[in-house]
Design an enzyme around this catalytic site. Structure first.
Site, mmCIF file in Angstrom:
data_model
loop_
_atom_site.group_PDB
_atom_site.id
_atom_site.type_symbol
_atom_site.label_atom_id
_atom_site.label_comp_id
_atom_site.label_asym_id
_atom_site.label_seq_id
_atom_site.Cartn_x
_atom_site.Cartn_y
_atom_site.Cartn_z
ATOM 1 N N HIS A 82 0.565 6.239 0.321
ATOM 2 C CA HIS A 82 0.962 6.998 -0.864
ATOM 3 C C HIS A 82 2.487 6.931 -1.005
ATOM 4 O O HIS A 82 3.197 6.637 -0.040
ATOM 5 C CB HIS A 82 0.562 8.467 -0.726
ATOM 6 C CG HIS A 82 -0.912 8.698 -0.695
ATOM 7 N ND1 HIS A 82 -1.479 9.904 -1.053
ATOM 8 C CD2 HIS A 82 -1.959 7.903 -0.342
ATOM 9 C CE1 HIS A 82 -2.795 9.841 -0.915
ATOM 10 N NE2 HIS A 82 -3.105 8.635 -0.479
ATOM 11 N N ARG A 83 2.968 7.247 -2.185
ATOM 12 C CA ARG A 83 4.413 7.414 -2.352
ATOM 13 C C ARG A 83 4.900 8.508 -1.412
ATOM 14 O O ARG A 83 4.214 9.510 -1.180
ATOM 15 C CB ARG A 83 4.757 7.783 -3.792
ATOM 16 C CG ARG A 83 4.638 6.646 -4.771
ATOM 17 C CD ARG A 83 5.123 7.037 -6.152
ATOM 18 N NE ARG A 83 6.567 7.327 -6.188
ATOM 19 C CZ ARG A 83 7.257 7.465 -7.312
ATOM 20 N NH1 ARG A 83 6.642 7.353 -8.493
ATOM 21 N NH2 ARG A 83 8.549 7.724 -7.281
#
EC number: 2.3.1.-
Length: 209
Positions: A82-83
């Site tokens: 994920h970011r």
């Protein structure tokens, strides 16, 4: 002599132990060597143990020859990331207007290819995280979580997995890495299995390409 490396179930009547090359070679961005096997828990095939491997990311999974992979081993690929520069919540996955917030590839923490060498033994329920490189001849203890590279012929374990000790002295390791017995023609391997098992192959030149 020896089993057919392209036969999915090499042991007659046993649906747990499976050669993984015939299973994985059909997958995109996967390379796997002959004779590597997975000992499944409930007959699941090893492709089910590779998670979040999406072609768009172009990350590769490479597994060498003669690897022993224990029950429940899971390989996490870069699609799981994920970011991390703000919220980690993947808003874009749920659509309904949120899809416009799809992250760009350079906003994701892509870790590169995941590489498992030759003659590697990976114990039960090990988790291998994205971008890790496990060297030839390494052993990973059961229930470990591998988040960083493991050197050739190293015993590693824990959560996160740490290198515990070398299996052999450095000179022996260097000789084994030079010999690369796993790349020999199978008829030469067949003739020298006992020497491969007790490491006496390092004391004589058996075969040179």
């Amino acid at each position: 002599m020896g089993p057919n490396p392209m036969k999915m179930y090499p042991i007659e009547g046993n649906k747990s132990v499976q050669f993984i090359k015939p299973i994985l070679e059909k997958l995109e961005n996967v390379e796997v060597g002959e004779y590597s096997y997975y000992d499944s828990k409930n007959g699941e095939t090893f492709d089910k143990q590779i998670l979040y491997h999406y072609p768009i990311l172009n990350d590769k999974l490479k597994i060498g020859k003669f690897c022993s992979i224990g029950p429940g081993v899971t390989i996490i690929m870069n699609g799981a990331n994920h970011r991390m520069d703000g919220s980690t919540y993947p808003f874009n996955l749920f659509g309904n207007g949120w899809e416009k917030h799809m992250p760009k590839l350079d906003q994701l923490p892509i870790k590169g290819d995941t590489i498992i060498g030759n003659d590697v033994w990976i114990g039960k329920d090990v988790v291998i995280m994205p971008g890790v490189k496990i060297g030839d001849g390494a052993i990973v203890a059961a229930n470990s979580v591998v988040v960083k590279d493991i050197a050739p012929y190293m015993l590693a374990g824990g959560n996160p997995a740490n290198e515990i000790k070398q299996r052999f002295d450095q000179d022996t390791i260097n000789q084994l890495l030079d010999i690369k017995w796993w790349n020999w023609p199978i008829d030469i391997i067949n003739e020298n299995i006992d020497k491969i098992l007790d490491n006496s192959i390092i004391r004589e030149v058996i075969w040179k390409k």
